[in-house]
Design an enzyme around this catalytic site. Structure first.
Site, PDB file in Angstrom:
ATOM      1  N   TRP A 159      23.971  40.143 -17.971  1.00  8.51           N
ATOM      2  CA  TRP A 159      22.859  39.212 -18.173  1.00  8.51           C
ATOM      3  C   TRP A 159      21.619  39.883 -18.772  1.00  8.51           C
ATOM      4  O   TRP A 159      20.619  39.213 -19.025  1.00  8.51           O
ATOM      5  CB  TRP A 159      22.491  38.537 -16.854  1.00  8.51           C
ATOM      6  CG  TRP A 159      23.355  37.369 -16.527  1.00  8.51           C
ATOM      7  CD1 TRP A 159      24.453  37.333 -15.708  1.00  8.51           C
ATOM      8  CD2 TRP A 159      23.211  36.035 -17.023  1.00  8.51           C
ATOM      9  NE1 TRP A 159      24.999  36.080 -15.656  1.00  8.51           N
ATOM     10  CE2 TRP A 159      24.250  35.260 -16.457  1.00  8.51           C
ATOM     11  CE3 TRP A 159      22.299  35.412 -17.889  1.00  8.51           C
ATOM     12  CZ2 TRP A 159      24.408  33.896 -16.731  1.00  8.51           C
ATOM     13  CZ3 TRP A 159      22.456  34.062 -18.161  1.00  8.51           C
ATOM     14  CH2 TRP A 159      23.491  33.324 -17.596  1.00  8.51           C
TER      15      TRP A 159
ATOM     16  N   HIS B 179      35.323  28.616 -29.024  1.00  4.72           N
ATOM     17  CA  HIS B 179      35.058  29.300 -30.283  1.00  4.72           C
ATOM     18  C   HIS B 179      35.339  30.797 -30.217  1.00  4.72           C
ATOM     19  O   HIS B 179      35.380  31.401 -29.142  1.00  4.72           O
ATOM     20  CB  HIS B 179      33.600  29.077 -30.719  1.00  4.72           C
ATOM     21  CG  HIS B 179      32.601  29.413 -29.653  1.00  4.72           C
ATOM     22  ND1 HIS B 179      32.140  28.465 -28.746  1.00  4.72           N
ATOM     23  CD2 HIS B 179      31.983  30.567 -29.319  1.00  4.72           C
ATOM     24  CE1 HIS B 179      31.280  29.025 -27.919  1.00  4.72           C
ATOM     25  NE2 HIS B 179      31.180  30.305 -28.242  1.00  4.72           N
TER      26      HIS B 179
ATOM     27  N   ARG C 241      34.771  13.290  -5.291  1.00  6.10           N
ATOM     28  CA  ARG C 241      33.418  13.825  -5.531  1.00  6.10           C
ATOM     29  C   ARG C 241      33.292  15.273  -5.071  1.00  6.10           C
ATOM     30  O   ARG C 241      32.190  15.738  -4.775  1.00  6.10           O
ATOM     31  CB  ARG C 241      32.395  12.950  -4.810  1.00  6.10           C
ATOM     32  CG  ARG C 241      32.457  11.488  -5.232  1.00  6.10           C
ATOM     33  CD  ARG C 241      31.493  10.632  -4.436  1.00  6.10           C
ATOM     34  NE  ARG C 241      31.653   9.217  -4.766  1.00  6.10           N
ATOM     35  CZ  ARG C 241      30.926   8.235  -4.229  1.00  6.10           C
ATOM     36  NH1 ARG C 241      29.995   8.508  -3.328  1.00  6.10           N
ATOM     37  NH2 ARG C 241      31.147   6.979  -4.595  1.00  6.10           N
TER      38      ARG C 241
ATOM     39  N   ARG D  55      31.424  23.701 -21.189  1.00  6.11           N
ATOM     40  CA  ARG D  55      30.949  23.032 -22.409  1.00  6.11           C
ATOM     41  C   ARG D  55      31.052  23.939 -23.629  1.00  6.11           C
ATOM     42  O   ARG D  55      31.242  23.482 -24.761  1.00  6.11           O
ATOM     43  CB  ARG D  55      29.505  22.572 -22.243  1.00  6.11           C
ATOM     44  CG  ARG D  55      28.527  23.721 -22.116  1.00  6.11           C
ATOM     45  CD  ARG D  55      27.081  23.351 -22.371  1.00  6.11           C
ATOM     46  NE  ARG D  55      26.264  24.558 -22.274  1.00  6.11           N
ATOM     47  CZ  ARG D  55      25.927  25.327 -23.319  1.00  6.11           C
ATOM     48  NH1 ARG D  55      26.345  25.013 -24.540  1.00  6.11           N
ATOM     49  NH2 ARG D  55      25.194  26.403 -23.143  1.00  6.11           N
TER      50      ARG D  55
ATOM     51  N   TYR E 176      22.411  28.830 -13.210  1.00  3.47           N
ATOM     52  CA  TYR E 176      23.533  28.683 -12.289  1.00  3.47           C
ATOM     53  C   TYR E 176      23.184  28.606 -10.806  1.00  3.47           C
ATOM     54  O   TYR E 176      23.131  27.540 -10.218  1.00  3.47           O
ATOM     55  CB  TYR E 176      24.539  29.812 -12.539  1.00  3.47           C
ATOM     56  CG  TYR E 176      25.179  29.731 -13.899  1.00  3.47           C
ATOM     57  CD1 TYR E 176      26.161  28.799 -14.174  1.00  3.47           C
ATOM     58  CD2 TYR E 176      24.773  30.580 -14.931  1.00  3.47           C
ATOM     59  CE1 TYR E 176      26.743  28.712 -15.442  1.00  3.47           C
ATOM     60  CE2 TYR E 176      25.342  30.502 -16.206  1.00  3.47           C
ATOM     61  CZ  TYR E 176      26.332  29.561 -16.449  1.00  3.47           C
ATOM     62  OH  TYR E 176      26.891  29.478 -17.688  1.00  3.47           O
TER      63      TYR E 176
ATOM     64  N   GLU F 278      29.129  38.959 -10.167  1.00  3.27           N
ATOM     65  CA  GLU F 278      28.346  37.870 -10.734  1.00  3.27           C
ATOM     66  C   GLU F 278      28.516  36.600  -9.906  1.00  3.27           C
ATOM     67  O   GLU F 278      27.537  35.902  -9.601  1.00  3.27           O
ATOM     68  CB  GLU F 278      28.763  37.619 -12.179  1.00  3.27           C
ATOM     69  CG  GLU F 278      27.971  36.498 -12.840  1.00  3.27           C
ATOM     70  CD  GLU F 278      28.544  36.070 -14.179  1.00  3.27           C
ATOM     71  OE1 GLU F 278      27.751  35.785 -15.094  1.00  3.27           O
ATOM     72  OE2 GLU F 278      29.789  36.021 -14.311  1.00  3.27           O
TER      73      GLU F 278
ATOM     74  N   ASP G 146      33.069  31.265 -25.226  1.00  4.52           N
ATOM     75  CA  ASP G 146      33.332  32.417 -26.074  1.00  4.52           C
ATOM     76  C   ASP G 146      34.715  32.923 -25.674  1.00  4.52           C
ATOM     77  O   ASP G 146      34.879  33.637 -24.696  1.00  4.52           O
ATOM     78  CB  ASP G 146      32.246  33.464 -25.822  1.00  4.52           C
ATOM     79  CG  ASP G 146      32.521  34.795 -26.515  1.00  4.52           C
ATOM     80  OD1 ASP G 146      33.574  34.934 -27.178  1.00  4.52           O
ATOM     81  OD2 ASP G 146      31.683  35.710 -26.380  1.00  4.52           O
TER      82      ASP G 146
ATOM     83  N   CYS H  43      27.125  27.429 -19.394  1.00 10.92           N
ATOM     84  CA  CYS H  43      28.344  27.231 -20.185  1.00 10.92           C
ATOM     85  C   CYS H  43      29.459  26.721 -19.274  1.00 10.92           C
ATOM     86  O   CYS H  43      30.049  25.682 -19.533  1.00 10.92           O
ATOM     87  CB  CYS H  43      28.751  28.530 -20.861  1.00 10.92           C
ATOM     88  SG  CYS H  43      27.540  29.135 -22.053  1.00 10.92           S
TER      89      CYS H  43
END
Length: 309
Positions: A87, A252, A172, A211, A129, A65, A214, A191
């Site tokens: 995906w 979460h 940066r 952000r 992405y 990935e 899972d 995510c």
């Protein structure tokens, strides 16, 4: 006194989220227990890689990935050709809702691989992405306050490699996938959205701000991906890998992952796997899956759990 196993911080976070998290109905309708804000740090010294040992992590899927992201591709076709299915659920769900056809995943993926037109129409995920990493859109004025997309986009990854080499003290040294103008066109907004790097004492440290995490399923891939790209960048810039820092926003666990949580928290982490890169390609974009090797990885058995779409 011996140091705790690196994975213990993950298990402690899992226990905290499951015990103290705010229970809520989320976007998927499955429901989660959630907290805001968590940090973990792992060392990459001596080829270390923070693979979870309390269950098997299919690290080659995560590696494929990451390499796919770096191509800028946004169609699942190439992933499916490599046997990567992580995906597929999003375009499959979109196809089922649009057509009403109760097609299974295997048949859908077969059509993606075999049918060019079908793959173009139903396999694309939008500007997710990789599209932002290596081809962030540029715009040019056309008059009356209007703009149009202009040719080749901005390659954040090439700029990052150059900046690490030329300005290692910069604050940066980062890339991001959160393009506000295009989030609405993505199958899933990023995510693992922002990666930042720091050069210190001849080592490259990497940080990921995620952000939404899972914790039961996604985290294992996300921390491996962060470790992998940090190692790749370090190699390309003649540095040693240092630490990786993971920061979660909404962290979460899904309510239907109770059996996963119970089983994983009953297990004791053990072992210290290593990630080796067996070749130095000419650029960050020229790595192949065969270049990566994980050794000394003897995890406990896989723990199945459903993916919320």
């Amino acid at each position: 006194m011996s140091q705790p196993h690196y994975e213990q911080q993950y298990l402690d976070l899992m226990r905290r989220v499951w015990r103290d998290g705010d229970e809520r109905i989320d976007r998927t309708g499955v429901g989660t227990r959630s907290i805001l804000g968590a940090t973990m740090r792992f060392s990459l010294d001596d080829e270390a890689v923070p693979l979870l040992t309390t269950k098997r992590v299919y690290w080659k899927v995560a590696a494929r990935e990451m390499l796919w992201f770096l191509t800028g591709d946004t169609n699942i076709r190439e992933l499916v050709r490599q046997g990567v299915h992580i995906w597929t659920d999003w375009p499959l769900d979109a196809y089922r809702r649009a057509t009403g056809e109760a097609i299974d995943r295997e048949a859908f993926e077969a059509r993606i691989v075999e049918d060019d037109a079908f793959a173009r129409q139903w396999g694309d995920l939008g500007p997710v992405y990789g599209a932002q990493w290596v081809n962030w859109p540029r715009y040019e004025p056309v008059g009356d306050g209007l703009y149009r997309k202009a040719g080749k986009g901005h390659d954040q990854i090439s700029d990052l490699v150059r900046a690490i080499r030329e300005t290692p003290g910069s604050r940066r040294l980062l890339f991001t996938g959160w393009n506000v103008a295009e989030v609405g066109r993505m199958a899933l907004p990023p995510c693992h959205m922002t990666y930042q790097f720091q050069v210190a004492n001849g080592k490259l440290n990497g940080l990921l701000f995620q952000r939404s995490c899972d914790l039961g399923l996604g985290f294992a891939f996300n921390i491996f991906g962060l470790s992998m790209i940090t190692r790749m960048l370090a190699q390309q810039c003649d540095l040693e890998p240092g630490d990786v820092v993971w920061q979660g926003g909404d962290v979460h666990l899904y309510l239907n992952h109770a059996s996963l949580v119970d089983e994983q928290l009953s297990r004791i982490p053990a072992g210290r796997p290593k990630l080796r890169i067996n070749r130095r390609p000419s650029s960050i974009f020229d790595y192949r899956i065969e270049d990566f090797e994980v050794v000394d990885y003897t995890p406990q058995s896989h723990i199945p759990a459903p993916v919320a779409v």
